[in-house]
Design an enzyme around this catalytic site. Sequence first.
Site, PDB file in Angstrom:
ATOM      1  CE  LYS A  22      -1.747   1.564   3.932  1.00 31.40           C
ATOM      2  NZ  LYS A  22      -1.760   3.078   4.268  1.00 31.40           N
ATOM      3  CG  ASN A  23       2.535   2.847   3.931  1.00 26.75           C
ATOM      4  OD1 ASN A  23       1.335   3.124   3.157  1.00 26.75           O
ATOM      5  ND2 ASN A  23       3.329   2.718   4.822  1.00 26.75           N
ATOM      6  CB  CYS A 126      -3.913   6.459  11.400  1.00 23.64           C
ATOM      7  SG  CYS A 126      -4.639   5.190  10.106  1.00 23.64           S
ATOM      8  NE  ARG A 131       0.759  10.321   9.942  1.00 26.85           N
ATOM      9  CZ  ARG A 131       0.020   9.568   9.371  1.00 26.85           C
ATOM     10  NH1 ARG A 131      -1.490   8.967   9.819  1.00 26.85           N
ATOM     11  NH2 ARG A 131       0.361   8.860   8.755  1.00 26.85           N
ATOM     12  CG  ASP A 316       3.491   1.237   9.656  1.00 26.51           C
ATOM     13  OD1 ASP A 316       3.221   2.270   9.961  1.00 26.51           O
ATOM     14  OD2 ASP A 316       3.550   1.616   8.535  1.00 26.51           O
ATOM     15  NE  ARG A 408      -7.451   4.833   5.450  1.00 23.56           N
ATOM     16  CZ  ARG A 408      -6.486   4.690   6.633  1.00 23.56           C
ATOM     17  NH1 ARG A 408      -6.487   5.108   7.862  1.00 23.56           N
ATOM     18  NH2 ARG A 408      -5.307   5.991   5.222  1.00 23.56           N
TER      19      ARG A 408
HETATM   20  C1  UD1 Z   1       3.913   6.639   6.647  1.00 23.60           C
HETATM   21  C2  UD1 Z   1       3.648   5.222   5.933  1.00 23.60           C
HETATM   22  C3  UD1 Z   1       3.146   5.112   7.555  1.00 23.60           C
HETATM   23  C4  UD1 Z   1       4.209   5.183   8.453  1.00 23.60           C
HETATM   24  C5  UD1 Z   1       4.923   6.120   8.667  1.00 23.60           C
HETATM   25  C6  UD1 Z   1       6.430   6.051   9.682  1.00 23.60           C
HETATM   26  C7  UD1 Z   1       2.489   6.026   4.339  1.00 23.60           C
HETATM   27  C8  UD1 Z   1       1.292   6.181   3.397  1.00 23.60           C
HETATM   28  N1  UD1 Z   1       2.119   5.985   5.380  1.00 23.60           N
HETATM   29  O1  UD1 Z   1       3.367   7.837   6.640  1.00 23.60           O
HETATM   30  O2  UD1 Z   1       2.293   3.756   7.394  1.00 23.60           O
HETATM   31  O3  UD1 Z   1       3.330   4.596   9.913  1.00 23.60           O
HETATM   32  O4  UD1 Z   1       5.337   6.443   7.164  1.00 23.60           O
HETATM   33  O5  UD1 Z   1       7.311   5.029   9.260  1.00 23.60           O
HETATM   34  O6  UD1 Z   1       3.614   5.440   3.379  1.00 23.60           O
HETATM   35  N2  UD1 Z   1       6.489  14.911  10.493  1.00 23.60           N
HETATM   36  C9  UD1 Z   1       6.690  16.201  11.027  1.00 23.60           C
HETATM   37  N3  UD1 Z   1       6.620  17.104   9.815  1.00 23.60           N
HETATM   38  C10 UD1 Z   1       5.973  16.792   8.714  1.00 23.60           C
HETATM   39  C11 UD1 Z   1       5.813  15.206   8.340  1.00 23.60           C
HETATM   40  C12 UD1 Z   1       6.471  14.079   9.199  1.00 23.60           C
HETATM   41  O7  UD1 Z   1       7.256  16.064  12.131  1.00 23.60           O
HETATM   42  O8  UD1 Z   1       5.610  17.645   7.893  1.00 23.60           O
HETATM   43  C13 UD1 Z   1       6.300  13.699  11.662  1.00 23.60           C
HETATM   44  C14 UD1 Z   1       5.542  13.033  12.083  1.00 23.60           C
HETATM   45  O9  UD1 Z   1       4.841  13.846  12.658  1.00 23.60           O
HETATM   46  C15 UD1 Z   1       5.945  11.941  12.414  1.00 23.60           C
HETATM   47  C16 UD1 Z   1       7.624  11.518  11.935  1.00 23.60           C
HETATM   48  O10 UD1 Z   1       7.328  12.476  10.831  1.00 23.60           O
HETATM   49  O11 UD1 Z   1       6.161  11.698  14.234  1.00 23.60           O
HETATM   50  C17 UD1 Z   1       7.075  10.529  10.454  1.00 23.60           C
HETATM   51  O12 UD1 Z   1       6.330  10.796   9.651  1.00 23.60           O
HETATM   52  P1  UD1 Z   1       6.320  10.152   8.403  1.00 23.60           P
HETATM   53  O13 UD1 Z   1       7.490   9.361   7.444  1.00 23.60           O
HETATM   54  O14 UD1 Z   1       6.234  11.580   7.540  1.00 23.60           O
HETATM   55  O15 UD1 Z   1       5.228   9.642   7.923  1.00 23.60           O
HETATM   56  P2  UD1 Z   1       3.610   9.544   6.578  1.00 23.60           P
HETATM   57  O16 UD1 Z   1       4.456   9.313   5.863  1.00 23.60           O
HETATM   58  O17 UD1 Z   1       2.513  10.289   6.971  1.00 23.60           O
END
Ligand code: UD1
Length: 429
Positions: A22-23, A126, A131, A316, A408
């Site tokens: 999915k990711n 989620c 986030r 995850d 999902r």
């Molecule tokens: C993706 C994955 C999700 C997984 C996560 C971490 C997909 C669709 N989703 O989510 O399943 O749990 O990676 O491996 O691929 N953060 C900030 N600022 C930002 C962006 C992120 O502080 O602008 C923080 C987030 O709050 C979190 C950390 O960075 O604490 C990691 O998040 P991130 O790697 O961005 O997760 P996603 O890409 O949303």
Amino acid sequence: MDRIRIRGGNKLNGTIHISGAKNAALPLMIASLLTDETLTLRNVPRLADVNLLLRILRNHGADMSMDGKRAGCSVMQGETVHLTAGEIVDTVAPYELVAKMRASFWVLGPLVARCHQARVSLPGGCAIGTRPVDLYLMALEKLGAKISLDGGYVVAEAPSGLIGDRIVFPKVSVGATHTTLMAAALAKGETVIENAAREPEVADVAQCLVKMGAKIAGIGSSTMTVQGVERLHGARHDVLPDRIETGTYAITAAMTGGDVTLAGARPELLDALNEVMRQAGAEVAASKDGMRVQRNGGLLHPISVETQPYPGFATDLQAQLMALMTKADGVSTIRETIFENRFMHVQELARLGADITLHGDTAHVRGVDRLVGAQVMATDLRASVSLVIAGLAAEGDTVLNRVYHLDRGFETLEEKLKACGADIERLSD
Ligand code: UD1
């Protein structure tokens, strides 16, 4: 609303075919916005999130068709998706669509790169923490986009196009890396991305971008260098197998006992989990068609683990591992370092008799002799499946409510488990 009923106690034996990730599928589909030619993706999982993203891409003007046959299925079920964004007809990604799934926010990168403007609703997804999106905005600003916030929307404008620069992420973010990579592919000049996410799904997307004509060095490492090109073209790409689905079923087999082959899995992408599983007492080995997990009796040993960006232990898989540890012979310690609120499954596992205490970002899981079936509620995608795992090892019936969270991210979960001997069924009201 659908529910899932599980009667615990059966061992799992057989083969589970692992779906496309999915990711990876989601950002790969988004990459189709970067070109007016057709991007063909094979091994796309049939998931609610994929369907939602198809709606979002259609809203921007992408045409799509599907065909193909999935491993283990005898009928055509649409595993190949052809996406053609000949013309971007709308650079707005509306709240109604984006609020349901965080990854849809990632259209921001390709839209501003190709159309020099985008208006994308702040994301939802989620409920596992605040986030934020600061890293995405920082990166796009570095590439020359003017960013403003307007009525819950991020507005990005770069009238003369994006220009390459050096971007140093203070924190590893999968989504910000995807977005920056896609934006940089069509920027003028060179972009260096430091502290990039090394998740295999990021590398998969980068490899697809290269097939589309992007110039990217350092794929799979924490520093990637992108030489921008004027245009990208169509390509064909196979979505890599889902390592989170693989890990989930591996943990499930360890929980119930039995012997399960995860066909199509890539065990080398799960080193951190496999190490923990072995410590816990499961046998995990690469097999000729994927990965094999066995556990025949014997106590589960407690473990100590903390979540980390790849190649560390995946956040995850944290909820699933916690479910496994509810039956270990001693106290396990699980620390969540990626998301600050990813313990929603704790109170639901407790309904089944799990003994878990939380201290800030750390859960102490004291193994119990028996779990007993109960009504539980799915709260987010990975938390939901941890309840399925616990339910399969509980005495009596467990009923999981709010199953849409599972749909999902897990393709035909009940069918895959049932084929290995699980007593599980979907109840539709
Ligand atoms: C993706 C994955 C999700 C997984 C996560 C971490 C997909 C669709 N989703 O989510 O399943 O749990 O990676 O491996 O691929 N953060 C900030 N600022 C930002 C962006 C992120 O502080 O602008 C923080 C987030 O709050 C979190 C950390 O960075 O604490 C990691 O998040 P991130 O790697 O961005 O997760 P996603 O890409 O949303």
